[in-house]
Design a protein around this motif. Sequence first.
Motif, PDB file in Angstrom:
ATOM      1  N   ILE A 215       0.614  -1.353   0.055  1.00  0.00           N
ATOM      2  CA  ILE A 215      -0.029   0.020   0.188  1.00  0.00           C
ATOM      3  C   ILE A 215       0.819   1.207  -0.133  1.00  0.00           C
ATOM      4  CG2 ILE A 215      -1.803  -1.091   1.075  1.00  0.00           C
ATOM      5  CD1 ILE A 215      -1.279   0.173   3.882  1.00  0.00           C
ATOM      6  N   LEU A 352      -3.091  18.085   5.379  1.00  0.00           N
ATOM      7  CA  LEU A 352      -3.043  17.689   4.136  1.00  0.00           C
ATOM      8  C   LEU A 352      -1.599  17.561   3.416  1.00  0.00           C
ATOM      9  CD1 LEU A 352      -6.650  19.181   2.861  1.00  0.00           C
ATOM     10  CD2 LEU A 352      -5.911  16.652   3.296  1.00  0.00           C
ATOM     11  N   LEU A 355      -0.080  14.165   3.821  1.00  0.00           N
ATOM     12  CA  LEU A 355      -0.460  13.086   3.127  1.00  0.00           C
ATOM     13  C   LEU A 355      -0.182  13.051   1.434  1.00  0.00           C
ATOM     14  CD1 LEU A 355      -4.000  13.213   4.794  1.00  0.00           C
ATOM     15  CD2 LEU A 355      -2.388  11.241   4.472  1.00  0.00           C
ATOM     16  N   GLY A 356       0.984  13.709   1.109  1.00  0.00           N
ATOM     17  CA  GLY A 356       1.251  13.595  -0.123  1.00  0.00           C
ATOM     18  C   GLY A 356       1.768  12.451  -0.627  1.00  0.00           C
ATOM     19  N   TRP A 357       1.418  11.917  -1.982  1.00  0.00           N
ATOM     20  CA  TRP A 357       1.851  10.778  -2.545  1.00  0.00           C
ATOM     21  C   TRP A 357       3.083  10.956  -3.436  1.00  0.00           C
ATOM     22  CZ3 TRP A 357       1.063   5.775  -1.640  1.00  0.00           C
ATOM     23  CH2 TRP A 357       1.412   4.898  -2.635  1.00  0.00           C
TER      24      TRP A 357
ATOM     25  N   LEU B 186      -2.516  13.845  -3.545  1.00  0.00           N
ATOM     26  CA  LEU B 186      -2.358  12.946  -2.280  1.00  0.00           C
ATOM     27  C   LEU B 186      -2.582  11.624  -2.332  1.00  0.00           C
ATOM     28  CD1 LEU B 186      -4.533  15.713  -0.031  1.00  0.00           C
ATOM     29  CD2 LEU B 186      -2.201  15.567  -0.297  1.00  0.00           C
ATOM     30  N   THR B 187      -2.398  11.014  -1.167  1.00  0.00           N
ATOM     31  CA  THR B 187      -2.342   9.377  -0.964  1.00  0.00           C
ATOM     32  C   THR B 187      -3.764   8.845  -1.646  1.00  0.00           C
ATOM     33  OG1 THR B 187      -3.177   9.551   1.076  1.00  0.00           O
ATOM     34  CG2 THR B 187      -0.790   8.946   0.860  1.00  0.00           C
ATOM     35  N   HIS B 306     -11.027   6.665  11.881  1.00  0.00           N
ATOM     36  CA  HIS B 306      -9.508   6.512  12.084  1.00  0.00           C
ATOM     37  C   HIS B 306      -9.201   5.051  12.541  1.00  0.00           C
ATOM     38  CE1 HIS B 306      -5.286   8.115  12.781  1.00  0.00           C
ATOM     39  NE2 HIS B 306      -5.316   7.047  13.752  1.00  0.00           N
ATOM     40  N   ARG B 310      -7.532   1.461  10.535  1.00  0.00           N
ATOM     41  CA  ARG B 310      -6.414   1.025  11.022  1.00  0.00           C
ATOM     42  C   ARG B 310      -6.441  -0.457  11.324  1.00  0.00           C
ATOM     43  NH1 ARG B 310      -4.958   3.481  16.470  1.00  0.00           N
ATOM     44  NH2 ARG B 310      -6.337   1.631  17.144  1.00  0.00           N
ATOM     45  N   GLY B 328      -5.792  -0.704   1.836  1.00  0.00           N
ATOM     46  CA  GLY B 328      -5.159   0.534   1.643  1.00  0.00           C
ATOM     47  C   GLY B 328      -5.891   1.795   1.218  1.00  0.00           C
ATOM     48  N   LEU B 331      -8.144   3.156   4.029  1.00  0.00           N
ATOM     49  CA  LEU B 331      -7.042   3.938   4.951  1.00  0.00           C
ATOM     50  C   LEU B 331      -6.737   5.240   4.188  1.00  0.00           C
ATOM     51  CD1 LEU B 331      -5.233   3.885   7.396  1.00  0.00           C
ATOM     52  CD2 LEU B 331      -3.450   2.932   6.006  1.00  0.00           C
ATOM     53  N   LYS B 332      -6.301   5.329   3.262  1.00  0.00           N
ATOM     54  CA  LYS B 332      -5.729   6.568   2.606  1.00  0.00           C
ATOM     55  C   LYS B 332      -6.964   7.469   2.390  1.00  0.00           C
ATOM     56  CE  LYS B 332      -2.132   3.857   0.162  1.00  0.00           C
ATOM     57  NZ  LYS B 332      -1.971   3.224  -1.285  1.00  0.00           N
ATOM     58  N   ARG B 335      -7.789   9.126   5.864  1.00  0.00           N
ATOM     59  CA  ARG B 335      -6.958   9.997   6.417  1.00  0.00           C
ATOM     60  C   ARG B 335      -7.344  11.365   5.756  1.00  0.00           C
ATOM     61  NH1 ARG B 335      -7.066   6.681   9.347  1.00  0.00           N
ATOM     62  NH2 ARG B 335      -5.514   5.574  10.658  1.00  0.00           N
ATOM     63  N   VAL B 336      -7.444  11.375   4.713  1.00  0.00           N
ATOM     64  CA  VAL B 336      -7.711  12.856   3.773  1.00  0.00           C
ATOM     65  C   VAL B 336      -8.970  13.308   4.242  1.00  0.00           C
ATOM     66  CG1 VAL B 336      -7.906  13.698   1.753  1.00  0.00           C
ATOM     67  CG2 VAL B 336      -6.044  11.949   1.780  1.00  0.00           C
ATOM     68  N   ALA B 339      -8.578  14.807   7.649  1.00  0.00           N
ATOM     69  CA  ALA B 339      -7.792  16.271   7.628  1.00  0.00           C
ATOM     70  C   ALA B 339      -8.752  17.165   6.959  1.00  0.00           C
ATOM     71  CB  ALA B 339      -6.645  16.217   6.890  1.00  0.00           C
ATOM     72  N   MET B 340      -9.652  17.152   6.263  1.00  0.00           N
ATOM     73  CA  MET B 340     -10.376  17.853   5.682  1.00  0.00           C
ATOM     74  C   MET B 340     -11.408  18.499   6.569  1.00  0.00           C
ATOM     75  SD  MET B 340     -10.814  16.082   1.810  1.00  0.00           S
ATOM     76  CE  MET B 340     -12.095  17.371   1.200  1.00  0.00           C
ATOM     77  N   ASN B 343      -9.583  18.640  11.782  1.00  0.00           N
ATOM     78  CA  ASN B 343      -9.319  17.252  12.258  1.00  0.00           C
ATOM     79  C   ASN B 343     -10.079  17.250  13.576  1.00  0.00           C
ATOM     80  OD1 ASN B 343      -7.892  18.854  14.093  1.00  0.00           O
ATOM     81  ND2 ASN B 343      -5.680  18.303  13.057  1.00  0.00           N
TER      82      ASN B 343
END
Lengths: 404, 357
Positions: A215, A352, A355-357, B186-187, B306, B310, B328, B331-332, B335-336, B339-340, B343
Amino acid sequence: MATAAELDRPASSPEDFRQEVRSWLAENFPPTLKGMDNALASVEGPTEETPEMTAWRRAMGEKGWGVPTWPKEYGGGGLSRADARVLSQEMARAGAWNPIGGMGVMMFGPTLLEYGNEAQKQEHIPPIARGEIRWCQGYSEPNAGSDLANLQTFAEDKGDHYLVNGQKTWTSGGQWADKCFCLVRTDKSDKHRGISFLLIDMDAPGVEVKPIRMISGMSPFCETFFTNVEVPKENLVGKEGEGWTIGKRLLQHERTNLSGGGSRLQPSGPSLADIAKKFVGTDDEGRIADRDLRARIAKWEMDWRAFLLTAMRVQAESKEAGGVSVVSSILKTAGTKLGQERAELLIEIRGLQGLGWEGEGFSEGELASVRAWLFGKATTIYGGSTEVQNNVIAKRILGMLDHQ
Amino acid sequence: MAVLSEEQTMLRDMAREWTQNESPVTAWRKVRDANEATGFDAGTYGTMAEMGWAGIVIPEAHGGSDFGWLSLGLVLEELGKTVTASPLAATAAAASAVVLGGSEEQKQLWLPRIASGELVAALAVDEGPRHDPATIKATVADGRLSGTKAFVAEGDAAGLFVVAAGDGLYLVDGGAEGITRSRRHLTDFRSHAEIRFDGVAAEKLEGGKDSLLDDVLDRARVLAAAEMLGLAGQAFDTTLAYLKQRVQFGQVLATFQALQHRMAALYGDIEQMRSAVEAGLAAIDSGGDTRQAALLAKAKANEVGHVMSREMIQLHGGIGMTDEYDAGFYLKRMRVLEAMWGNTSYLRDRFASLSGF
């Protein structure tokens, strides 16, 4: 390994040895390599060596100081623990790092020194000590994860060789490894005593490696397939059926390394608090402006200190008792949990930006933190999951038994 | 589950059926692999619009169905279950600014195009990586807006921006001169863009209350929470199914009491998350004070989402760590979304202030 008596003898003349190390480092460690770190090279991928790095690896390999306490006769440094400490202090002082690492050093070497026969030690230990051969671990299988003893890869006795068939998974660095230490089944009638410890060349015909994308986007692990692979009988370590004992011993070395009791989990770079001050700002008195976050960073820092104190206490108690302290069993669970909590905090602090890819707008450090956060989720799964560790603690230490 | 009207039940069932059949996680995987800045499939969004989803919170007079926020939340929850990407949430939050604060002319100009799915709208508030609507530096002089907005959700595809400036909210045509968009990858592989406005023509939203920005943010929060409810619920269901089939030590994992208790605790957490999220959505429909309900919805979604995302990985073990498996994604994206729009620390702090302590 050197004998316990050898290891524990005081450094005969610590200051002389310190001087020797200091001048040797001055001569051999290229200052341009200062501050680099090779510790995770074996997990993260093939190391692209510069000529300077190659020279440094060879110098350390020649000296045996990459594995300072291993016996000299197999290419180790033959140092006492006291002298090894001096060596590591002086290396830190010079900004030098150990170029020799990986599973051969951390797990397989110590195990082979204990269980291998003379010919095996002569053949395999020196190349590990010189950092020339990469080893990978063939333990887990798709249906043998936490229940490792359920492994099915079969090594059939063909007289002068074994014929190996089966599939391993989570082979760390399998795509870059030269050799694999493997748990295989030599007897299907006994779950634990049917397991043997076998060394397999990764370039032998019938060995196939397929990287697994994680992942985090990285592929540090592989699936490894064995199809009619012929393995010479002399590659059996110990006797047939001793694989479970030897394999478990090796896992103890793994857990020691994964616990973070060593320096690997020691966070480097700016502290959480400094990063928080930058991203969140401070109040008039220089406190992190977000009070809830501030309290949680304080909690993490205090938990971390308690963990380090525990790791040090375990070390001291083990030395005192001449064995491994039972408290060591909590180190992996506690260390990996703290590592994950830190990674989550780091992301939360940066919002944010954390959380960069890939691509524009993110520093290398920020992107590395994200990959580390994702990959770090594996630390409570591999090397004995937290759940398995807790079972061990409950059953073996606390005496809490299953329903009778 | 909230008590739904017959229409809401039909809408939810339709959304569920469409998502499960037409937009499973494999569809998101394709969008992810295509790796476009916009982060969603335009054809898929077109289909959603044909089903009326782009107009759920837009008045009938302006081309929508005025079905309400709980209804839109039901759809977003279903989409969240399969990580389906769409600009529905961002567009609805931005549209609500027009509905609440726009002139009749502004409504007629923008809302029908949003309701038809022709136009993606984005809400551009924050200027840094952490949600902080109290610190807005963007300014407007002589009808020209200047400033830089960070991580604007759906900013890459937006044809309309609702932009927070120091003195209120402004509408900016996405095609106007002076806009520079830079992708921030972002992820979650969705659209988050830095948008620079250099003296761009902007029209103020003059209507609405003084609290217009906060009212709009409440809507953005409950919609994020609805998607998180879908993500968390599916993460739970997938994990439970896995524990019931994975065999280790000669028994399925679901028979281990330590794991049973963890799942039981998560079940309780998710049910409470659902109550908070649905109440947040319903509060907006009821038209009363929405502030605390919206903060509660997003805070609960953050906390439970969260832990669930996990635990999904941990309880799956190694397979949960592989890209080939879907864990994944949950999860990704989680988390984004955490934060938006605030938090957990931010939301708790606001909640305490609003509660007078």
